[in-house]
Design a protein around this motif. Structure first.
Motif, PDB file in Angstrom:
ATOM      1  N   ASP A 186      87.362  -9.961 -94.090  1.00 54.05           N
ATOM      2  CA  ASP A 186      87.963  -9.527 -92.832  1.00 54.05           C
ATOM      3  C   ASP A 186      87.069  -8.553 -92.066  1.00 54.05           C
ATOM      4  O   ASP A 186      87.244  -8.364 -90.859  1.00 54.05           O
ATOM      5  N   TYR A 187      86.105  -7.956 -92.764  1.00 50.67           N
ATOM      6  CA  TYR A 187      85.285  -6.928 -92.121  1.00 50.67           C
ATOM      7  C   TYR A 187      84.347  -7.541 -91.095  1.00 50.67           C
ATOM      8  O   TYR A 187      83.701  -8.561 -91.347  1.00 50.67           O
ATOM      9  N   GLY A 188      84.260  -6.913 -89.941  1.00 41.39           N
ATOM     10  CA  GLY A 188      83.317  -7.331 -88.915  1.00 41.39           C
ATOM     11  C   GLY A 188      82.819  -6.131 -88.148  1.00 41.39           C
ATOM     12  O   GLY A 188      83.533  -5.134 -87.985  1.00 41.39           O
ATOM     13  N   ALA A 189      81.590  -6.203 -87.685  1.00 42.19           N
ATOM     14  CA  ALA A 189      81.019  -5.083 -86.936  1.00 42.19           C
ATOM     15  C   ALA A 189      79.766  -5.521 -86.204  1.00 42.19           C
ATOM     16  O   ALA A 189      79.148  -6.543 -86.551  1.00 42.19           O
ATOM     17  N   GLN A 190      79.408  -4.749 -85.210  1.00 35.98           N
ATOM     18  CA  GLN A 190      78.094  -4.802 -84.582  1.00 35.98           C
ATOM     19  C   GLN A 190      77.397  -3.486 -84.890  1.00 35.98           C
ATOM     20  O   GLN A 190      78.028  -2.423 -84.835  1.00 35.98           O
ATOM     21  N   VAL A 191      76.107  -3.538 -85.188  1.00 36.59           N
ATOM     22  CA  VAL A 191      75.323  -2.313 -85.331  1.00 36.59           C
ATOM     23  C   VAL A 191      73.949  -2.544 -84.723  1.00 36.59           C
ATOM     24  O   VAL A 191      73.334  -3.598 -84.923  1.00 36.59           O
ATOM     25  N   CYS A 192      73.514  -1.583 -83.946  1.00 33.97           N
ATOM     26  CA  CYS A 192      72.204  -1.663 -83.309  1.00 33.97           C
ATOM     27  C   CYS A 192      71.543  -0.302 -83.383  1.00 33.97           C
ATOM     28  O   CYS A 192      72.189   0.730 -83.143  1.00 33.97           O
TER      29      CYS A 192
ATOM     30  N   ILE B 260      80.143  -0.745 -83.605  1.00 35.27           N
ATOM     31  CA  ILE B 260      81.499  -1.112 -83.181  1.00 35.27           C
ATOM     32  C   ILE B 260      82.113  -2.017 -84.245  1.00 35.27           C
ATOM     33  O   ILE B 260      81.631  -3.136 -84.465  1.00 35.27           O
ATOM     34  N   PRO B 261      83.179  -1.591 -84.919  1.00 36.12           N
ATOM     35  CA  PRO B 261      83.884  -2.491 -85.836  1.00 36.12           C
ATOM     36  C   PRO B 261      84.810  -3.420 -85.056  1.00 36.12           C
ATOM     37  O   PRO B 261      85.291  -3.067 -83.973  1.00 36.12           O
ATOM     38  N   THR B 262      85.042  -4.603 -85.582  1.00 37.67           N
ATOM     39  CA  THR B 262      85.933  -5.529 -84.882  1.00 37.67           C
ATOM     40  C   THR B 262      87.397  -5.202 -85.121  1.00 37.67           C
ATOM     41  O   THR B 262      88.245  -5.541 -84.297  1.00 37.67           O
ATOM     42  N   ARG B 263      87.700  -4.541 -86.241  1.00 40.69           N
ATOM     43  CA  ARG B 263      89.080  -4.106 -86.489  1.00 40.69           C
ATOM     44  C   ARG B 263      89.126  -2.584 -86.417  1.00 40.69           C
ATOM     45  O   ARG B 263      88.274  -1.898 -86.963  1.00 40.69           O
TER      46      ARG B 263
END
Length: 376
Positions: free
Chosen positions: A28-34, A344-347
């Motif tokens: 279930d984990y989702g994220a963007q990292v830059c 930014i996490p998706t949840r």
């Protein structure tokens, strides 16, 4: 299953490895990292559903809006140690004549709400919200303490910019900061980008305790006094279409981790023409207050608009400045490493504020940046 996609510099492989571990352990984990070092993208990764979209980041927006304040400071249109009433005469009412811009924008002015709380329409129509705040007596003696102006600091920034320039903060951000540097973060989501938008997914929440009478500073700062409600979803946050169309300066920004990292790299002078002289961001990024926040009742530290790292939220070096958001996102610049970071996490995460995983990824990135600078 590992769903991490994107690119990473070999020196920063530890960031990708940790993200992969979390993704494999929790589907279930989702994220963007830059992460950027200087103007070089060293980490640009996504994982999980919707992770490559643009989304709302709640109070991370405040740091974005703060770049417009920096622009005006750098051009001497605004001065931190002048009274707010110099720019906005009506603000002097109810004992506020001596409050400086510095105090106002470091959460010391005692204006996180009005006597009857704060309403979504005050943020959406910040002219009307500013009129109410101009009439308000501070809820504590200015300078005697600090408390998070969660919604009102956006209203106050917008009105200051309006008084000085005759323009909207959002328009200045778009024309002079975002567009020239191709930053994928918006204060006012344009129709051309609307199809990319994905709502932050709500946090997993169990049975909530009875909130009681809802008459403390926290309740007043995020809704009408005495009324139950969830300010994150009901009117103040980007789940509300009108909020993201307006791009309210407190919590209405929409974009990607790439956009946030690129914006903070611009504050360090690495992307395009400088937004403001380095001394401006050094002043805004200097710690002004630290301790237990009167509104949130947790330890916090602030500069001017920007949050500062501290023992309970060690997101960067002692020189770092940035802002987190209720959904778990964070973005910052760290002059000690020449590094900028967006996550930014998706949840959405519980409790509100930065996702602890972002702190860990930041630590890994800063260690990698330090190693990369050492002679080999």
């Amino acid at each position: 299953m590992n769903s991490v996609q994107g690119r990473v510099h070999p020196d920063f492989a530890s960031v990708s490895e940790r993200l992969s571990e979390w993704s494999s352990a929790d589907p279930d984990y989702g994220a963007q990292v830059c992460v950027l070092v200087g103007d070089e993208v060293v980490v640009d990764l996504t994982c999980g559903p919707g992770a490559d979209a643009i989304t709302g980041v709640y109070s991370v927006t405040k740091g974005v809006a703060g770049t417009v304040i920096a622009l005006l400071l750098g051009e001497r249109e605004l001065q931190l140690d002048r009274p707010v009433a110099h720019y906005w005469p009506e603000f002097a009412a109810a004992g506020k004549a001596e409050i400086t811009v510095r105090e106002l924008l470091s959460h010391q002015a005692g204006l996180p709400a009005t006597d009857d709380g704060i309403r979504p329409e005050d943020a959406l129509d910040s002219r009307a919200g500013a009129e109410r705040l101009a009439r308000q007596r501070p809820l504590w003696r200015p300078g005697s303490g600090f408390g998070y102006h969660g919604i009102t600091i956006g209203i106050l920034m917008e009105e200051l910019v309006r008084r000085i320039t005759g323009q909207e903060l959002q328009a200045i951000y778009d024309d002079r900061i975002r567009s020239p540097r191709d930053i994928d973060f918006y204060l006012g989501l344009p129709d051309s980008q609307a199809a990319r938008y994905v709502d932050p997914r709500p946090a997993f929440v169990g049975d909530a305790p009875d909130p009681g009478p809802r008459d403390n500073l926290f309740a007043a700062s995020f809704g009408p006094v005495g009324q139950a409600g969830d300010a994150l979803l009901n009117g103040f946050g980007p789940h509300t279409p009108a909020v993201r169309r307006r791009g309210t300066a407190a919590a209405g920004g929409v974009g990607s981790a790439r956009g946030l990292a690129r914006l903070y790299a611009a504050t360090l002078g690495y992307i395009g023409d400088p937004i403001a002289p380095p001394d401006t961001f050094a002043d805004m990024g200097q710690m002004h207050v630290r301790g237990r926040d009167l509104v949130l009742d947790i330890p916090l530290s602030f500069g001017v608009v920007f949050m500062k790292p501290h023992a309970d939220m060690p997101f960067g070096s002692f020189r770092a400045y940035g802002h987190d958001g209720a959904g778990g996102a964070i973005a910052f610049a760290d002059p000690a490493h020449g590094l900028s970071f967006g996550y930014i996490p998706t949840r959405m995460t519980i409790p509100g504020g930065v996702d602890a995983r972002a702190i860990e990824l930041s630590s890994l990135a800063r260690v990698a940046a330090g190693r990369a600078r050492r002679p080999r």
